[in-house]
Design an enzyme around this catalytic site. Structure first.
Site, PDB file in Angstrom:
ATOM      1  CE  LYS A 184       5.912  -1.629   2.985  1.00 27.02           C
ATOM      2  NZ  LYS A 184       4.469  -1.495   3.339  1.00 27.02           N
TER       3      LYS A 184
ATOM      4  NE  ARG B 298       0.706   3.958   7.905  1.00 30.30           N
ATOM      5  CZ  ARG B 298       0.583   2.861   8.652  1.00 30.30           C
ATOM      6  NH1 ARG B 298      -0.279   2.834   9.653  1.00 30.30           N
ATOM      7  NH2 ARG B 298       1.311   1.808   8.409  1.00 30.30           N
TER       8      ARG B 298
ATOM      9  NE  ARG C 169       3.819   1.456  12.624  1.00 30.44           N
ATOM     10  CZ  ARG C 169       4.193   1.181  11.380  1.00 30.44           C
ATOM     11  NH1 ARG C 169       4.915   0.093  11.136  1.00 30.44           N
ATOM     12  NH2 ARG C 169       3.868   1.977  10.396  1.00 30.44           N
TER      13      ARG C 169
ATOM     14  NE  ARG D 105       1.701  -2.676  12.130  1.00 34.78           N
ATOM     15  CZ  ARG D 105       2.182  -2.073  11.043  1.00 34.78           C
ATOM     16  NH1 ARG D 105       3.025  -2.726  10.260  1.00 34.78           N
ATOM     17  NH2 ARG D 105       1.832  -0.854  10.733  1.00 34.78           N
TER      18      ARG D 105
ATOM     19  NE  ARG E 293       6.282   5.004   2.675  1.00 34.97           N
ATOM     20  CZ  ARG E 293       6.403   4.053   3.602  1.00 34.97           C
ATOM     21  NH1 ARG E 293       7.545   3.487   3.833  1.00 34.97           N
ATOM     22  NH2 ARG E 293       5.346   3.676   4.273  1.00 34.97           N
TER      23      ARG E 293
HETATM   24  P1  AP5 Z   1       3.508  -5.838   8.327  1.00 39.08           P
HETATM   25  O1  AP5 Z   1       4.449  -6.881   7.864  1.00 39.08           O
HETATM   26  O2  AP5 Z   1       3.878  -5.083   9.577  1.00 39.08           O
HETATM   27  O3  AP5 Z   1       3.164  -4.831   7.117  1.00 39.08           O
HETATM   28  P2  AP5 Z   1       4.035  -3.739   6.392  1.00 39.08           P
HETATM   29  O4  AP5 Z   1       3.785  -3.873   4.925  1.00 39.08           O
HETATM   30  O5  AP5 Z   1       5.454  -3.778   6.855  1.00 39.08           O
HETATM   31  O6  AP5 Z   1       3.269  -2.437   6.913  1.00 39.08           O
HETATM   32  P3  AP5 Z   1       3.804  -1.086   7.533  1.00 39.08           P
HETATM   33  O7  AP5 Z   1       2.585  -0.445   8.187  1.00 39.08           O
HETATM   34  O8  AP5 Z   1       4.992  -1.270   8.425  1.00 39.08           O
HETATM   35  O9  AP5 Z   1       4.192  -0.301   6.267  1.00 39.08           O
HETATM   36  P4  AP5 Z   1       4.232   1.180   6.091  1.00 39.08           P
HETATM   37  O10 AP5 Z   1       4.846   1.220   4.769  1.00 39.08           O
HETATM   38  O11 AP5 Z   1       2.956   1.916   6.221  1.00 39.08           O
HETATM   39  O12 AP5 Z   1       5.047   1.712   7.377  1.00 39.08           O
HETATM   40  P5  AP5 Z   1       6.581   2.126   7.580  1.00 39.08           P
HETATM   41  O13 AP5 Z   1       6.970   1.691   8.924  1.00 39.08           O
HETATM   42  O14 AP5 Z   1       7.389   1.739   6.404  1.00 39.08           O
HETATM   43  O15 AP5 Z   1       2.065  -6.512   8.527  1.00 39.08           O
HETATM   44  C1  AP5 Z   1       0.946  -5.752   8.962  1.00 39.08           C
HETATM   45  C2  AP5 Z   1      -0.015  -6.636   9.761  1.00 39.08           C
HETATM   46  O16 AP5 Z   1      -0.563  -7.623   8.889  1.00 39.08           O
HETATM   47  C3  AP5 Z   1       0.661  -7.413  10.919  1.00 39.08           C
HETATM   48  O17 AP5 Z   1      -0.221  -7.497  12.011  1.00 39.08           O
HETATM   49  C4  AP5 Z   1       0.919  -8.805  10.328  1.00 39.08           C
HETATM   50  O18 AP5 Z   1       0.912  -9.825  11.313  1.00 39.08           O
HETATM   51  C5  AP5 Z   1      -0.260  -8.951   9.355  1.00 39.08           C
HETATM   52  N1  AP5 Z   1       0.070  -9.743   8.170  1.00 39.08           N
HETATM   53  C6  AP5 Z   1       1.211  -9.676   7.414  1.00 39.08           C
HETATM   54  N2  AP5 Z   1       1.146 -10.536   6.374  1.00 39.08           N
HETATM   55  C7  AP5 Z   1      -0.091 -11.143   6.468  1.00 39.08           C
HETATM   56  C8  AP5 Z   1      -0.757 -12.125   5.675  1.00 39.08           C
HETATM   57  N3  AP5 Z   1      -0.180 -12.654   4.578  1.00 39.08           N
HETATM   58  N4  AP5 Z   1      -2.002 -12.516   6.051  1.00 39.08           N
HETATM   59  C9  AP5 Z   1      -2.600 -11.979   7.162  1.00 39.08           C
HETATM   60  N5  AP5 Z   1      -2.002 -11.048   7.962  1.00 39.08           N
HETATM   61  C10 AP5 Z   1      -0.765 -10.626   7.610  1.00 39.08           C
HETATM   62  O19 AP5 Z   1       6.456   3.736   7.526  1.00 39.08           O
HETATM   63  C11 AP5 Z   1       5.838   4.457   8.559  1.00 39.08           C
HETATM   64  C12 AP5 Z   1       5.918   5.952   8.241  1.00 39.08           C
HETATM   65  O20 AP5 Z   1       7.310   6.370   8.202  1.00 39.08           O
HETATM   66  C13 AP5 Z   1       5.342   6.370   6.879  1.00 39.08           C
HETATM   67  O21 AP5 Z   1       3.949   6.568   6.947  1.00 39.08           O
HETATM   68  C14 AP5 Z   1       6.139   7.666   6.619  1.00 39.08           C
HETATM   69  O22 AP5 Z   1       5.624   8.738   7.341  1.00 39.08           O
HETATM   70  C15 AP5 Z   1       7.521   7.337   7.155  1.00 39.08           C
HETATM   71  N6  AP5 Z   1       8.412   6.759   6.132  1.00 39.08           N
HETATM   72  C16 AP5 Z   1       8.986   5.506   6.170  1.00 39.08           C
HETATM   73  N7  AP5 Z   1       9.737   5.300   5.072  1.00 39.08           N
HETATM   74  C17 AP5 Z   1       9.656   6.430   4.336  1.00 39.08           C
HETATM   75  C18 AP5 Z   1      10.200   6.813   3.068  1.00 39.08           C
HETATM   76  N8  AP5 Z   1      10.988   5.988   2.358  1.00 39.08           N
HETATM   77  N9  AP5 Z   1       9.894   8.044   2.594  1.00 39.08           N
HETATM   78  C19 AP5 Z   1       9.121   8.897   3.296  1.00 39.08           C
HETATM   79  N10 AP5 Z   1       8.566   8.604   4.499  1.00 39.08           N
HETATM   80  C20 AP5 Z   1       8.823   7.370   5.007  1.00 39.08           C
END
Ligand code: AP5
Length: 230
Positions: A17, A175, A164, A131, A92
């Site tokens: 994402k 997660r 992270r 990552r 979410r």
């Molecule tokens: P990346 O692009 O970083 O993946 P992502 O989908 O953004 O993953 P996140 O871990 O950031 O999502 P998340 O939803 O768990 O975390 P968030 O920060 O939102 O890619 C990941 C890896 O894969 C990288 O190394 C990249 O290079 C590689 N990659 C990407 N595409 C690829 C491909 N096509 N092929 C191969 N490799 C690839 O949330 C963190 C925490 O915050 C949550 O757990 C929660 O506690 C809180 N939080 C955030 N938002 C909310 C909400 N709305 N409500 C409640 N709690 C929330």
């Protein structure tokens, strides 16, 4: 190119994402709004919001809806959101999605376009534990698939790459469980509204990016209105 609407990137942790949403936001000249980044920033600054979110994020759970909504509403009130925005990791939960519908209506944006990046759980663990993110510009790397030229250093700005604290196998499992329980049902919610587009996220970053661009060209009219909405 005008966007004039909300784009939502849906998908499990590690689906790509952040990798994809940043590029799309840049192309349309609108803000990239990652609720995860907002919480990490609050944690780093030691604010009250950060103190509240830190233990929840470290356990792999979700921050309570009212806290998330307060933060998002405050961000959307800023002038840079007038031309639209790209959400990454929000909404979410069903209550977040329902509240967002009301906010978008009040802002005059209409229905969002939801881009669901699908990847099976078995691929996600390797992506997340591998990552590394630039502490300066936020560029995302992967030590297995997309390593930097020099280990630990960002190719773009020389910033230190960080791992992270929620990218450990134990927290990733939590997660993923939270995703399946609370976030996956949003795909059905948006499908019923006729605004869901699904993209295969298991392919390379470039292939996923091309697929997303194809969806955006096909579904967005030049004025930002949706072609697919029923
Ligand atoms: P990346 O692009 O970083 O993946 P992502 O989908 O953004 O993953 P996140 O871990 O950031 O999502 P998340 O939803 O768990 O975390 P968030 O920060 O939102 O890619 C990941 C890896 O894969 C990288 O190394 C990249 O290079 C590689 N990659 C990407 N595409 C690829 C491909 N096509 N092929 C191969 N490799 C690839 O949330 C963190 C925490 O915050 C949550 O757990 C929660 O506690 C809180 N939080 C955030 N938002 C909310 C909400 N709305 N409500 C409640 N709690 C929330």
């Amino acid at each position: 190119m005008a966007l004039n609407k909300a784009l939502i990137f849906l998908g499990p942790p590690g689906a790509g994402k952040g990798t994809q949403a940043k590029g799309v936001a840049k192309e349309y000249g609108v803000p990239h709004l990652s609720t995860g980044d907002m919480f990490r920033d609050a944690v780093a600054r030691g604010t009250e919001l950060g103190r509240l979110a830190k233990p929840i994020m470290e356990s792999g759970g979700l921050v309570p809806d009212d806290i998330v909504m307060g933060m998002v509403e405050e961000r959307l009130a800023r002038p840079d959101c007038r031309g639209g925005f790209v959400f990454d990791g929000f909404p979410r939960t069903l209550p977040q999605a329902e509240k967002l519908d009301g906010i978008l209506g009040r802002l005059g944006f209409g229905k969002p376009l939801v881009l669901d990046i699908e990847v099976s759980d078995d691929k996600l663990m390797r992506r997340l534990t591998g990552r590394r993110t630039c502490s300066v510009g936020g560029e995302i790397y992967n030590i297995y698939e997309h390593p930097p030229k020099s280990p630990g250093i960002c190719d773009n700005d020389g910033g230190k790459l960080v791992h992270r604290s929620d990218d450990t196998p134990e927290v990733v499992n939590e997660r993923l469980a939270a995703y399946h329980r609370q976030t996956k049902p949003l795909a059905d919610y948006y499908q019923r509204q006729g605004v869901l587009e699904t993209v295969d996220g298991a392919a390379s970053v470039e292939t996923v990016s091309r697929a997303l661009n194809g969806v955006l060209k096909r579904t967005l009219k030049p004025n930002g209105h949706l072609q697919i909405a029923g």
